[in-house]
Motif scaffolding. Structure first.
Motif, PDB file in Angstrom:
ATOM      1  N   MET A   1       0.852  -1.176   0.000  1.00 20.69           N
ATOM      2  CA  MET A   1       0.000   0.000   0.000  1.00 20.69           C
ATOM      3  C   MET A   1       0.897   1.239   0.000  1.00 20.69           C
ATOM      4  O   MET A   1       1.797   1.358   0.816  1.00 20.69           O
ATOM      5  N   THR A   2       0.597   2.153  -0.913  1.00 21.81           N
ATOM      6  CA  THR A   2       1.407   3.365  -0.998  1.00 21.81           C
ATOM      7  C   THR A   2       1.096   4.299   0.177  1.00 21.81           C
ATOM      8  O   THR A   2       0.043   4.187   0.814  1.00 21.81           O
ATOM      9  N   LYS A   3       2.011   5.194   0.423  1.00 24.50           N
ATOM     10  CA  LYS A   3       1.825   6.153   1.511  1.00 24.50           C
ATOM     11  C   LYS A   3       0.592   7.018   1.249  1.00 24.50           C
ATOM     12  O   LYS A   3      -0.180   7.309   2.172  1.00 24.50           O
ATOM     13  N   ARG A   4       0.392   7.423   0.001  1.00 25.12           N
ATOM     14  CA  ARG A   4      -0.770   8.234  -0.368  1.00 25.12           C
ATOM     15  C   ARG A   4      -2.073   7.499  -0.040  1.00 25.12           C
ATOM     16  O   ARG A   4      -2.995   8.062   0.554  1.00 25.12           O
ATOM     17  N   ASN A   5      -2.155   6.227  -0.416  1.00 29.50           N
ATOM     18  CA  ASN A   5      -3.359   5.441  -0.152  1.00 29.50           C
ATOM     19  C   ASN A   5      -3.591   5.251   1.337  1.00 29.50           C
ATOM     20  O   ASN A   5      -4.731   5.253   1.805  1.00 29.50           O
ATOM     21  N   LYS A   6      -2.507   5.069   2.082  1.00 30.54           N
ATOM     22  CA  LYS A   6      -2.622   4.911   3.529  1.00 30.54           C
ATOM     23  C   LYS A   6      -3.172   6.187   4.172  1.00 30.54           C
ATOM     24  O   LYS A   6      -4.029   6.137   5.049  1.00 30.54           O
ATOM     25  N   ILE A   7      -2.706   7.328   3.691  1.00 30.78           N
ATOM     26  CA  ILE A   7      -3.197   8.608   4.218  1.00 30.78           C
ATOM     27  C   ILE A   7      -4.672   8.795   3.871  1.00 30.78           C
ATOM     28  O   ILE A   7      -5.479   9.188   4.726  1.00 30.78           O
ATOM     29  N   ILE A   8      -5.025   8.508   2.621  1.00 37.12           N
ATOM     30  CA  ILE A   8      -6.434   8.611   2.209  1.00 37.12           C
ATOM     31  C   ILE A   8      -7.302   7.715   3.076  1.00 37.12           C
ATOM     32  O   ILE A   8      -8.367   8.122   3.561  1.00 37.12           O
TER      33      ILE A   8
ATOM     34  N   TRP B   1     -13.601   2.067   2.659  1.00 37.58           N
ATOM     35  CA  TRP B   1     -13.666   0.671   2.224  1.00 37.58           C
ATOM     36  C   TRP B   1     -12.698   0.425   1.060  1.00 37.58           C
ATOM     37  O   TRP B   1     -11.946  -0.548   1.065  1.00 37.58           O
ATOM     38  N   TYR B   2     -12.704   1.311   0.083  1.00 38.37           N
ATOM     39  CA  TYR B   2     -11.894   1.122  -1.110  1.00 38.37           C
ATOM     40  C   TYR B   2     -10.394   1.169  -0.801  1.00 38.37           C
ATOM     41  O   TYR B   2      -9.618   0.392  -1.348  1.00 38.37           O
ATOM     42  N   PHE B   3      -9.977   2.052   0.069  1.00 35.93           N
ATOM     43  CA  PHE B   3      -8.551   2.240   0.350  1.00 35.93           C
ATOM     44  C   PHE B   3      -8.062   1.453   1.566  1.00 35.93           C
ATOM     45  O   PHE B   3      -6.920   1.631   1.984  1.00 35.93           O
ATOM     46  N   ARG B   4      -8.901   0.561   2.107  1.00 37.51           N
ATOM     47  CA  ARG B   4      -8.465  -0.180   3.302  1.00 37.51           C
ATOM     48  C   ARG B   4      -7.256  -1.047   2.975  1.00 37.51           C
ATOM     49  O   ARG B   4      -7.136  -1.559   1.860  1.00 37.51           O
ATOM     50  N   PRO B   5      -6.353  -1.218   3.949  1.00 34.99           N
ATOM     51  CA  PRO B   5      -5.146  -2.028   3.724  1.00 34.99           C
ATOM     52  C   PRO B   5      -5.487  -3.507   3.520  1.00 34.99           C
ATOM     53  O   PRO B   5      -6.564  -3.977   3.905  1.00 34.99           O
ATOM     54  N   ALA B   6      -4.565  -4.229   2.944  1.00 37.43           N
ATOM     55  CA  ALA B   6      -4.770  -5.649   2.637  1.00 37.43           C
ATOM     56  C   ALA B   6      -5.105  -6.468   3.882  1.00 37.43           C
ATOM     57  O   ALA B   6      -5.909  -7.400   3.813  1.00 37.43           O
TER      58      ALA B   6
END
Length: 127
Positions: free
Chosen positions: A1-8, A113-118
């Motif tokens: 997961m990218t840092k951007r996605n984690k922040i989102i 929901w969409y950006f939740r981590p694996a």
């Protein structure tokens, strides 16, 4: 997961949790303004208690690690509750502005929901 996605994910999830927790508490304590809103929408007042409890439990489920299946059910419950609120406002002829809170919570639910981590997703056996 990218840092951007984690922040989102965390921004959306924390705002979602704050919105659901605050509205759940307001419903649980039967705040007068909320009780009048539920009467206006045509719902019995005991729905306040039910929704308040489920929202608070849902916030807990979304924030704690593990239990990915419970999280899926929680996201679905949040989506159904908030889309039901929007439809209820439309059904009684309220202005679209009255649906701003539930619409915002729907958007936050979908983004979280969409950006939740694996590790917060259900693992498919078909992968």
């Amino acid at each position: 997961m990218t840092k951007r996605n984690k922040i989102i994910y965390w921004v959306a999830t924390l705002w979602l949790a704050l919105g659901m927790l605050s509205s759940g508490i307001v419903q649980l304590i039967h705040l007068d303004e909320e009780a009048k809103l539920f009467e206006h929408l045509g719902y019995p007042l005991y729905f306040l208690t039910i929704l308040g409890i489920w929202k608070i439990l849902g916030v807990t489920a979304v924030l704690i690690p593990q239990f990915p299946l419970l999280k899926e059910w929680t996201y679905a419950g949040f989506f159904f509750a908030m889309s039901g609120a929007v439809i209820s406002h439309i059904a009684v002829g309220d202005a679209l502005l009255e649906s701003f809170g539930p619409l915002l919570l729907i958007i936050l639910t979908v983004v979280s929901w969409y950006f939740r981590p694996a590790d917060r997703k259900i693992i498919s056996l078909n992968q």
